[in-house]
Design an enzyme around this catalytic site. Structure first.
Site, PDB file in Angstrom:
ATOM      1  N   TRP A 113      -3.007  14.748 -14.615  1.00  0.00           N
ATOM      2  CA  TRP A 113      -4.359  14.222 -14.387  1.00  0.00           C
ATOM      3  C   TRP A 113      -4.509  12.824 -14.962  1.00  0.00           C
ATOM      4  O   TRP A 113      -5.134  11.957 -14.341  1.00  0.00           O
ATOM      5  CB  TRP A 113      -5.412  15.176 -14.952  1.00  0.00           C
ATOM      6  CG  TRP A 113      -5.402  16.511 -14.272  1.00  0.00           C
ATOM      7  CD1 TRP A 113      -5.142  17.720 -14.844  1.00  0.00           C
ATOM      8  CD2 TRP A 113      -5.632  16.777 -12.873  1.00  0.00           C
ATOM      9  NE1 TRP A 113      -5.211  18.715 -13.897  1.00  0.00           N
ATOM     10  CE2 TRP A 113      -5.503  18.167 -12.689  1.00  0.00           C
ATOM     11  CE3 TRP A 113      -5.935  15.964 -11.773  1.00  0.00           C
ATOM     12  CZ2 TRP A 113      -5.669  18.770 -11.436  1.00  0.00           C
ATOM     13  CZ3 TRP A 113      -6.095  16.564 -10.529  1.00  0.00           C
ATOM     14  CH2 TRP A 113      -5.959  17.945 -10.379  1.00  0.00           C
ATOM     15  N   ASP A 117     -11.337  12.503 -20.353  1.00  0.00           N
ATOM     16  CA  ASP A 117     -11.485  13.590 -19.380  1.00  0.00           C
ATOM     17  C   ASP A 117     -11.378  14.902 -20.158  1.00  0.00           C
ATOM     18  O   ASP A 117     -10.327  15.221 -20.697  1.00  0.00           O
ATOM     19  CB  ASP A 117     -10.349  13.466 -18.342  1.00  0.00           C
ATOM     20  CG  ASP A 117     -10.319  14.621 -17.345  1.00  0.00           C
ATOM     21  OD1 ASP A 117     -11.131  15.565 -17.466  1.00  0.00           O
ATOM     22  OD2 ASP A 117      -9.467  14.569 -16.429  1.00  0.00           O
ATOM     23  N   LYS A 152     -13.800  24.347 -14.610  1.00  0.00           N
ATOM     24  CA  LYS A 152     -12.840  24.955 -15.522  1.00  0.00           C
ATOM     25  C   LYS A 152     -13.569  25.832 -16.546  1.00  0.00           C
ATOM     26  O   LYS A 152     -13.251  26.989 -16.707  1.00  0.00           O
ATOM     27  CB  LYS A 152     -12.021  23.873 -16.241  1.00  0.00           C
ATOM     28  CG  LYS A 152     -11.397  22.830 -15.327  1.00  0.00           C
ATOM     29  CD  LYS A 152     -10.222  23.368 -14.535  1.00  0.00           C
ATOM     30  CE  LYS A 152      -9.898  22.551 -13.303  1.00  0.00           C
ATOM     31  NZ  LYS A 152      -9.378  21.208 -13.514  1.00  0.00           N
TER      32      LYS A 152
HETATM   33  C1  LIG Z   1      -8.855  20.119 -12.657  1.00  0.00           C
HETATM   34  C2  LIG Z   1      -8.780  18.829 -13.390  1.00  0.00           C
HETATM   35  C3  LIG Z   1      -9.046  17.601 -12.754  1.00  0.00           C
HETATM   36  C4  LIG Z   1      -9.362  17.495 -11.285  1.00  0.00           C
HETATM   37  O1  LIG Z   1     -10.600  17.996 -11.033  1.00  0.00           O
HETATM   38  P1  LIG Z   1     -11.265  17.913  -9.569  1.00  0.00           P
HETATM   39  O2  LIG Z   1     -12.659  18.328  -9.870  1.00  0.00           O
HETATM   40  O3  LIG Z   1     -10.517  18.847  -8.703  1.00  0.00           O
HETATM   41  O4  LIG Z   1     -11.181  16.519  -9.111  1.00  0.00           O
HETATM   42  C5  LIG Z   1      -9.001  16.467 -13.518  1.00  0.00           C
HETATM   43  N1  LIG Z   1      -8.719  16.507 -14.839  1.00  0.00           N
HETATM   44  C6  LIG Z   1      -8.463  17.662 -15.466  1.00  0.00           C
HETATM   45  C7  LIG Z   1      -8.149  17.652 -16.918  1.00  0.00           C
HETATM   46  C8  LIG Z   1      -8.484  18.860 -14.770  1.00  0.00           C
HETATM   47  O5  LIG Z   1      -8.211  20.001 -15.403  1.00  0.00           O
END
Ligand SMILES: *Cc1c(COP(=O)(O)O)cnc(C)c1O
Length: 360
Positions: free
Chosen positions: A101, A171, A195
């Site tokens: 990511w 993030d 998540k």
């Molecule tokens: C799942 C995830 C993403 C991507 O998320 P989307 O909503 O599918 O764009 C980005 N960063 C992390 C840490 C993730 O776990």
């Protein structure tokens, strides 16, 4: 009705209480005679829903007044572009690449300016967090970027990097609300909610007000300017209304559990059950350097791809779903987010012990 233990990395398990409440309110939300799905986002009922959601999140995370909370769409992945478009005034940003990511975010930023990879753990399949105490942070960097919990690899920054005074952007998709955070250490904290918080379709951005300006990169679409959403309290256009409503319920659920301190305690207890077993197992091994382990995502292997596949299959038959590791790493991964009860992890470990006895 029977519910499985769902170890999915995302979309993922939600508190049963929240789902039941949402079911109860499906046809008639609090006497409005309609579902939240059918409701105008400009209605009084919805205004209360979104304001309460924000207030509860602010309380949970102790968010200072000089930060805005934005409920947006486009997932975490859209932020990979939105962040440089809004923050790259000098067109320079530093990225710490600790997984897929962060790597995607780094690549996206390179479209808009000079993105520097100032540290990486790719040399060992992202199984650790690099030492970030004295990195070559660029003098003119607009921000330093991290992915705080690496969903795929199961690592977590337990110490934030020394950004040498630069704005930290993080993030937190897969560790959102899993433990207390000091919001003042960040310029932006953001994450997709699917998540640890709610249904897919909502991304929450917590952003310090001085970073919200008209001065975005030329050509930045109106919808991708933080200012557009900040000026309109996330109601510039139709927000992901139903998703925000569920997030709001999860915030209330977390408050009822005792807030983020209690969440952390619960998550540490749960993770210890699994890690302690992995550390003594003759068959299963954790794949992450111990001091960098995530409380949320626990990858493990047997060392034999066929046996891994057999385990995933038999686990599924026994009611443990989504234990297959990410397609880029193989093996297994148990995501044990806030809503995973400790019994789920205890029963998984029991099952692993039985599998080990039968296959070792
Ligand atoms: C799942 C995830 C993403 C991507 O998320 P989307 O909503 O599918 O764009 C980005 N960063 C992390 C840490 C993730 O776990």
């Amino acid at each position: 009705m029977s519910r499985v233990y769902n170890f999915s990395a995302g979309p993922a398990v939600l508190p049963e209480e929240v789902l039941k409440e949402a079911a109860d309110e499906m046809l008639d939300y609090k006497g409005t005679g309609m579902s939240v799905m059918e409701m105008s986002h400009r209605s009084k009922a919805y205004d209360t829903i979104i304001k309460e959601a924000e207030a509860d999140l602010r309380e949970l995370m102790n968010i200072p007044d000089n930060y805005k909370v934005l409920f947006l769409q486009g997932g975490a992945s859209q932020q990979f572009a939105m962040i440089p478009m809004n923050l790259m005034k000098n067109k320079v940003a530093d990225y710490i690449v600790t997984g897929q990511w962060a790597k995607k975010a780094f690549k996206e930023a390179s479209i808009y300016g000079k993105a520097n990879k100032i540290a990486s753990s790719e040399d060992e399949t992202f199984s650790y967090i690099p030492d970030c105490s004295d990195l070559p942070v660029s003098e003119d960097a607009d921000y330093v970027y991290i992915c705080e919990n690496n969903t795929i690899y199961g690592t977590k920054f337990h110490t934030l990097p020394n950004t040498k005074g630069k704005t930290l952007v993080s993030d937190v998709s897969s560790c959102f609300l899993s433990e207390p955070v000091d919001v003042t250490k960040y310029g932006i904290i953001y994450g997709g909610v699917q998540k640890n918080i709610g249904p897919a379709g909502v991304v929450i951005v917590i952003i310090r007000e001085d970073l919200i300006t008209e001065d975005t990169l030329p050509g930045t679409p109106t919808m991708l300017k933080y200012k557009t959403h900040a000026d309109n309290d996330s109601l510039y256009n139709t927000p992901p209304a139903y998703g925000i409503y569920i997030c709001g319920k999860v915030f209330k659920w977390i408050k009822k559990q005792g807030g983020l301190e209690a969440m952390k305690e619960h998550n540490e207890k749960k993770a210890a059950v699994l890690y302690n077993f992995l550390d003594e197992s003759k068959l299963f091994k954790g794949t992450v350097r111990k001091e960098d382990r995530s409380l949320m995502n626990v990858p493990f292997v047997t060392g034999d791809a066929e046996l891994d596949a057999k385990f995933v299959k038999e686990a599924k038959e026994a009611g443990f779903e989504n234990l297959k590791g990410h397609r880029t790493v193989g093996g297994m991964r148990a995501s044990i987010y806030n809503a995973m009860p400790i019994e789920g992890v205890e029963k998984l470990v029991e099952f692993m012990k039985k599998f080990e006895a039968e296959n070792c």
